[in-house]
Write a protein that holds these residues in place. Structure first.
Motif: not given
Lengths: 345, 345
Positions: A171-196
Motif C-alpha cells: 500500500s501507499g509509498d515507501l522510504g518517506g519515513a526514513y528520508v524524513g528522519l534524515q531531514l530531522l536529524e540534519r536540522e537537529k545538528r544545525i539547531f544544536l550548533e546554533n539554536p538561533n
C-alpha cells in the motif's frame, strides 16, 4: 543473590536472534491460543470472533529523540505503530492499553500532549483506550502500547500463507519515513550548533509527517474487504520492505521476485533522498517505519487490484529454490537482504 | 518543534492524580468495550465470554533493584503482578505478552534468566506467553507485561459492587513483602559497605520470598467458585490494605470498619517488623506488594467463608456516612488513610 551472569553479547545476536533464542522454549498450552509469538499479533479464540493482541515498547534515545519529536506526535505515532500490527492481521483494532514511565521532572502539560496524541489516534481510528500503567522512570521516557482487535476466523491473515504465483502488493509509498528522519536529524545538528537557526523543513511536510505522524492502514483492510480480496499473507512495513518480504518468504517457505521499477516512491522522497546522496530504492527497501501493508494475493485478484491507486503490485511469489530476488531497473538480478534496524547494533 | 512545555509538577499530583487527570477525557466508543480504565483490568465483550486485559510496566531503579533481585525472580514476579490483576476481576488468566527493553551490555544469560522466570510463572499458572517486544534500552531494564484472561459475564467482579453489611475478606497474610524488602535493603547496605560479608537472610525465607517471588491468588478464585461464593467487589493488594479498601469504598460509595486484630499477619512478618522498629499493622496497611485478594461478600456467605484457612474476615462494609475506620486492638477508632507508594514521590 548479587549474582553475576555470563558473557554472550546481544550485539552479536541482534534483535531477531534474541527473540528466536528466547522464545524457542515457549510452549502454548491454552485452548484459547491459536497463534502466539511469530506474527504481527497474537490470535486468541474467545468464541465466535478471533481476538488479536499486539504490543510495542518505545524507549527514549532508541525509538525517538525528544529534541525534535513533538510529544503529541509521539503519542499519536506510538498508537499507530501498534494498530498497524492488528491491521496487518487483516483485522480491526478495537482497544489499546497505553502505559508510560516518566521522570518526575517531566512537566504535566508535556504528559498531556503525549496523551492527547494517543487519544487523537484512538478517536480517528475508532479505538478505545482501555487501560495502561503510569509509573515514575529513573531514566528516560518509556511508552508501552498493547492493542487488541478482532477478525472473523476466515479473515485472519498470517505471514505464512503466500503461494507460488501470488502477487506481491504494497500500500501507499515507501522510504518517506526514513528520508524524513534524515531531514530531522540534519536540522537537529544545525539547531544544536546554533539554536538561533530555525529548522528549515519548508515544503517537506509530507516526508516529515511520514516520520513523525504515520497513519496505520485501516483503510486498506477495509478496501480489501470491499473488493472481496482475501490476502494470502500480510505484514506491516516497520523494518523496511526487504526485511518484511523476507519474513513472508521465510514463513511461507517460498521465494520472490520484486521489480525495482514497481516499488512506489513518492517524488518528494525520491528527490530528498538524492539531496542526501541516498539511493531512493535502498531507502524503500531498508528504511522502515512506513507502516504500509505488504501483502500477497492470488493472481485471480489481479483485475481487482491493478487499478487501485493506493496499492502497487511490485512482484510475485516463486518457489523457494528460485531465491528471493530484486530485478533492478537496468534488469540486473540482486538477492534481497534485510538491512533493517538492529535494535542492539 | 523543539517546543518547551509547562510547569505543573508530577510530584504534587501523584500517581493516582496523574491517572485521573489524564484519563478524564478518555471516551469509550466500542460496543466490545464493557469497562475501560478504572479497575484492575479492562473488560471486553468478544461474544460469549468476557475478555480481560491488564498491563503493567516495571522499571529498573523504580520497581526493582538488580543489586539484590535475582533476574529469574524478577521475571517471575513481573508475570505474577500482572496475573494478579486478572484474578482480581474473578477471572482466569490465559495469555500474557512480555516485553523487555535492555542495554546491549546486558549479558545474554541474564536475559535468559529473566525470561526463564517469566516462563516458569506461565507454566505454573497455565498461561501462554503470546507476544511481546524486545528492544534496546539506552537506560536501565524495562519490563512491560500485558495479561489477558476471561470470565463468564456473571462472574466478573468490579471494585464498585460492595453493599452495606458485606463482609470484608482478604486472602493469605499481609505485610510480609514490605518487611522482606526492608531485610533486603539492609543486607544490600551491608554488602555495599563490605562485599565480603554474605547476606544474612537465614530463617527469613518466607518474607524474602513474599518480596521476591509473590504468588498471584488463582487458587482463591477457584476456591470461591468451588464454594459458590460470588464476591461483590474485589481488588488485589498491590499498594497496601488501606489503599485497596479505600478503592473499594470509593468505587462502591460506601464506608467500612476494619478490625486490627483480624488482619492476618504471619509471625515472621510480625517479629521481623518489630526488629526493624516497625508497627506490623502499619506494614500490612501500607506496605503493599502482597498480591493477596481483598474482596467483599454477602453476609449470607459467612458460614462458607469463616472456616477457610486461607481467608480472613477482617471487617464489614458500612454506609458511606459512617466513614472508613480501623478499630485498633485497644478499641480505638482511627480513620483509614492511604499511605501507599507514590510513584512520583
Amino acid at each position: 543473590m548479587f549474582e553475576n551472569a555470563g558473557t554472550t553479547n546481544l550485539e552479536q545476536l541482534g534483535e531477531f536472534g534474541l527473540i528466536d533464542h528466547l522464545t524457542k522454549s515457549v510452549e502454548l498450552t491454552q485452548e484459547t491460543t491459536d497463534k502466539g509469538i511469530g506474527d504481527d499479533a497474537a490470535v486468541l479464540d474467545f468464541s465466535g470472533k478471533k481476538t488479536l493482541v499486539s504490543t510495542d515498547l518505545l524507549l527514549e534515545g532508541i525509538h525517538f529523540d525528544l529534541r525534535y519529536v513533538p510529544l503529541k506526535h509521539l503519542g499519536y505515532k506510538a498508537v499507530q505503530v501498534n494498530l498497524s500490527d492488528i491491521y496487518a492481521m487483516n483485522g480491526m483494532a478495537s482497544q489499546i492499553t497505553f502505559s508510560i514511565g516518566l521522570s518526575s521532572k517531566f512537566p504535566l502539560d508535556a504528559v498531556e500532549e503525549l496523551y492527547a496524541g494517543a487519544l487523537l489516534a484512538c478517536r480517528k481510528y475508532g479505538v478505545d483506550l482501555v487501560g495502561g500503567d503510569t509509573s515514575a522512570s529513573a531514566q528516560g521516557l518509556v511508552i508501552s502500547v498493547t492493542s487488541i482487535g478482532y477478525a472473523k476466523e476466515t479473515d485472519v491473515t498470517y505471514r505464512n500463507g503466500a503461494q507460488e504465483g501470488d502477487l506481491i502488493c504494497v500500500s501507499g509509498d515507501l522510504g518517506g519515513a526514513y528520508v524524513g528522519l534524515q531531514l530531522l536529524e540534519r536540522e537537529k545538528r544545525i539547531f544544536l550548533e546554533n539554536p538561533n537557526i530555525q529548522p528549515d523543513l519548508e515544503g517537506k511536510d509530507y516526508i516529515v509527517e511520514r516520520q513523525l505522524k504515520p497513519e496505520a492502514r485501516k483503510d486498506i483492510v477495509q478496501l480489501l474487504a470491499s473488493l472481496d480480496v482475501k490476502p494470502t499473507a500480510m505484514i506491516d512495513v516497520s523494518d523496511g520492505l526487504a526485511s518484511e518480504v523476507l519474513h513472508i518468504c521465510r514463513e511461507s517457505e517460498k521465494g520472490c521476485r520484486l521489480y525495482e521499477e514497481k516499488i512506489p516512491i513518492d517524488p518528494m522522497t525520491y528527490d530528498t533522498a538524492r539531496e542526501f546522496g541516498l539511493d531512493p530504492t535502498v531507502c524503500a527497501l531498508s528504511g522502515g517505519e512506513d507502516y504500509e501493508l505488504l501483502f500477497t494475493a492470488r493472481q485471480s485478484d489481479y483485475e481487482k487490484l491493478k487499478s487501485q491507486p493506493d496499492i502497487s503490485i511490485i512482484g510475485h511469489i516463486t518457489e523457494v529454490s528460485a531465491g528471493r530476488e530484486l530485478i533492478s531497473k537496468s534488469g540486473n538480478v540482486h538477492p534481497i537482504k534485510a538491512q533493517g534496524w538492529n535494535a542492539f547494533g
